[in-house]
Design a protein around this motif. Structure first.
Motif, PDB file in Angstrom:
ATOM      1  N   GLY A  23      22.554 -57.793 -45.835  1.00 42.92           N
ATOM      2  CA  GLY A  23      23.802 -56.756 -45.758  1.00 42.92           C
ATOM      3  C   GLY A  23      24.341 -56.791 -44.534  1.00 42.92           C
ATOM      4  N   ALA A  24      24.257 -57.363 -43.518  1.00 42.47           N
ATOM      5  CA  ALA A  24      24.310 -57.600 -42.251  1.00 42.47           C
ATOM      6  C   ALA A  24      25.045 -58.940 -41.763  1.00 42.47           C
ATOM      7  N   PRO A  25      26.228 -59.384 -42.690  1.00 45.32           N
ATOM      8  CA  PRO A  25      26.816 -60.804 -42.187  1.00 45.32           C
ATOM      9  C   PRO A  25      27.001 -61.000 -40.768  1.00 45.32           C
ATOM     10  N   GLN A  26      27.258 -62.047 -40.290  1.00 46.90           N
ATOM     11  CA  GLN A  26      27.184 -62.411 -38.665  1.00 46.90           C
ATOM     12  C   GLN A  26      28.390 -63.468 -38.878  1.00 46.90           C
ATOM     13  N   THR A  27      29.234 -63.569 -37.918  1.00 42.16           N
ATOM     14  CA  THR A  27      30.085 -64.767 -37.547  1.00 42.16           C
ATOM     15  C   THR A  27      29.147 -65.998 -37.324  1.00 42.16           C
ATOM     16  N   HIS A  28      29.698 -67.236 -37.096  1.00 39.47           N
ATOM     17  CA  HIS A  28      29.067 -68.490 -36.757  1.00 39.47           C
ATOM     18  C   HIS A  28      28.366 -68.188 -35.392  1.00 39.47           C
ATOM     19  N   LEU A  29      29.336 -67.667 -34.515  1.00 43.36           N
ATOM     20  CA  LEU A  29      29.100 -67.619 -32.953  1.00 43.36           C
ATOM     21  C   LEU A  29      27.902 -66.599 -32.967  1.00 43.36           C
ATOM     22  N   GLY A  30      28.216 -65.603 -33.695  1.00 44.08           N
ATOM     23  CA  GLY A  30      27.138 -64.413 -33.595  1.00 44.08           C
ATOM     24  C   GLY A  30      25.569 -64.725 -33.931  1.00 44.08           C
ATOM     25  N   LEU A  31      25.649 -65.601 -35.108  1.00 45.33           N
ATOM     26  CA  LEU A  31      24.505 -66.245 -35.338  1.00 45.33           C
ATOM     27  C   LEU A  31      23.681 -67.130 -34.175  1.00 45.33           C
ATOM     28  N   LYS A  32      24.549 -68.055 -33.671  1.00 47.55           N
ATOM     29  CA  LYS A  32      24.042 -68.833 -32.512  1.00 47.55           C
ATOM     30  C   LYS A  32      23.593 -67.921 -31.251  1.00 47.55           C
ATOM     31  N   ASN A  33      24.360 -66.788 -30.962  1.00 48.52           N
ATOM     32  CA  ASN A  33      23.873 -65.988 -30.059  1.00 48.52           C
ATOM     33  C   ASN A  33      22.494 -65.350 -30.389  1.00 48.52           C
ATOM     34  N   MET A  34      22.404 -65.162 -31.624  1.00 52.36           N
ATOM     35  CA  MET A  34      21.167 -64.399 -32.084  1.00 52.36           C
ATOM     36  C   MET A  34      20.039 -65.280 -31.866  1.00 52.36           C
ATOM     37  N   ILE A  35      20.182 -66.610 -32.187  1.00 50.56           N
ATOM     38  CA  ILE A  35      18.982 -67.300 -32.136  1.00 50.56           C
ATOM     39  C   ILE A  35      18.689 -67.820 -30.368  1.00 50.56           C
ATOM     40  N   LYS A  36      19.980 -68.003 -29.630  1.00 55.91           N
ATOM     41  CA  LYS A  36      19.836 -68.206 -28.130  1.00 55.91           C
ATOM     42  C   LYS A  36      19.120 -67.074 -27.457  1.00 55.91           C
ATOM     43  N   GLU A  37      19.406 -65.975 -27.922  1.00 52.11           N
ATOM     44  CA  GLU A  37      18.464 -64.844 -27.256  1.00 52.11           C
ATOM     45  C   GLU A  37      17.118 -64.796 -27.318  1.00 52.11           C
ATOM     46  N   VAL A  38      16.357 -65.282 -28.282  1.00 51.81           N
ATOM     47  CA  VAL A  38      15.101 -65.509 -28.639  1.00 51.81           C
ATOM     48  C   VAL A  38      14.479 -66.870 -28.687  1.00 51.81           C
ATOM     49  N   ASP A  39      15.284 -67.817 -28.340  1.00 58.39           N
ATOM     50  CA  ASP A  39      14.951 -69.305 -28.322  1.00 58.39           C
ATOM     51  C   ASP A  39      14.120 -69.831 -27.202  1.00 58.39           C
ATOM     52  N   GLU A  40      12.968 -69.522 -27.125  1.00 55.07           N
ATOM     53  CA  GLU A  40      12.240 -69.715 -25.835  1.00 55.07           C
ATOM     54  C   GLU A  40      12.084 -71.372 -25.894  1.00 55.07           C
ATOM     55  N   ASP A  41      11.834 -72.001 -26.888  1.00 60.32           N
ATOM     56  CA  ASP A  41      11.761 -73.440 -26.689  1.00 60.32           C
ATOM     57  C   ASP A  41      13.105 -74.440 -26.970  1.00 60.32           C
ATOM     58  N   SER A  67      24.709 -56.073 -31.220  1.00 65.68           N
ATOM     59  CA  SER A  67      24.110 -57.211 -31.374  1.00 65.68           C
ATOM     60  C   SER A  67      23.578 -57.645 -32.660  1.00 65.68           C
ATOM     61  N   GLY A  68      23.539 -58.889 -33.308  1.00 67.22           N
ATOM     62  CA  GLY A  68      23.034 -59.239 -34.750  1.00 67.22           C
ATOM     63  C   GLY A  68      21.751 -58.988 -34.690  1.00 67.22           C
ATOM     64  N   LEU A  69      20.826 -59.460 -33.538  1.00 71.87           N
ATOM     65  CA  LEU A  69      19.464 -59.161 -33.520  1.00 71.87           C
ATOM     66  C   LEU A  69      18.956 -57.519 -33.645  1.00 71.87           C
ATOM     67  N   HIS A  70      19.832 -56.773 -32.873  1.00 69.06           N
ATOM     68  CA  HIS A  70      19.618 -55.158 -33.124  1.00 69.06           C
ATOM     69  C   HIS A  70      19.612 -54.758 -34.600  1.00 69.06           C
ATOM     70  N   ALA A  71      20.747 -55.223 -35.281  1.00 69.43           N
ATOM     71  CA  ALA A  71      21.044 -55.105 -36.912  1.00 69.43           C
ATOM     72  C   ALA A  71      19.879 -55.580 -37.430  1.00 69.43           C
ATOM     73  N   LEU A  72      19.230 -56.926 -37.248  1.00 70.44           N
ATOM     74  CA  LEU A  72      18.118 -57.188 -38.073  1.00 70.44           C
ATOM     75  C   LEU A  72      16.880 -56.354 -37.839  1.00 70.44           C
TER      76      LEU A  72
END
Length: 139
Positions: A23-41, A67-72
């Motif tokens: 129930g918290a849809p994100q934009t394509h850019l928002g999704l990329k930023n979500m991954i980028k924020e925690v993508d260690e490798d 942020s989308g991560l906060h929503a998640l």
């Protein structure tokens, strides 16, 4: 549950579907930023360890409110009145398992750091021994 490819990772499309189902849809850019924020490798997908990092950052207050991560992280809370006791039990068991995994993750990192320190100290000792031997030959 959301790893449709069953490869042990959440990719961009799987994250998109997960956020929509939660129930918290994100934009394509928002999704990329979500991954980028925690993508260690830097593989552009979320491993289990990186997924747990979302909740660690949320607990530490390191996520932006919008942020989308906060929503998640916020969506990971449970309302016992709507889920029932059994649903809450399953939720908290999953949380406990995640915490156990997180502490195992921290232990692995500490062990790696200790090993690196040990290797650096051994290298330092070998260099000192080499210089000592070298000085006996140059005299």
């Amino acid at each position: 549950r959301y790893d449709a490819g069953k490869d042990g990772f959440i990719d961009l499309m799987e994250l998109k579907l997960m956020m929509e189902k939660l129930g918290a849809p994100q934009t394509h850019l928002g999704l990329k930023n979500m991954i980028k924020e925690v993508d260690e490798d830097l593989d552009s997908k979320l491993s289990f360890r990186e997924f747990l990092l979302i909740f660690r950052k949320a607990a530490a207050g390191e996520l932006q409110e919008d942020s989308g991560l906060h929503a998640l992280a916020r969506l990971s809370e449970i309302d016992v009145s709507t889920e029932g006791v059994k649903g809450a039990k399953n939720f908290f068991e999953a949380k406990a398992q995640a915490i156990t995994e997180a502490s195992r993750f921290e232990e692995e990192i500490k062990a790696e750091q200790e090993e690196k320190k040990k290797q650096a100290e051994e290298l330092k000792q070998r260099k000192a021994a080499f210089k000592e031997l070298q000085s006996t030959f140059t005299q």
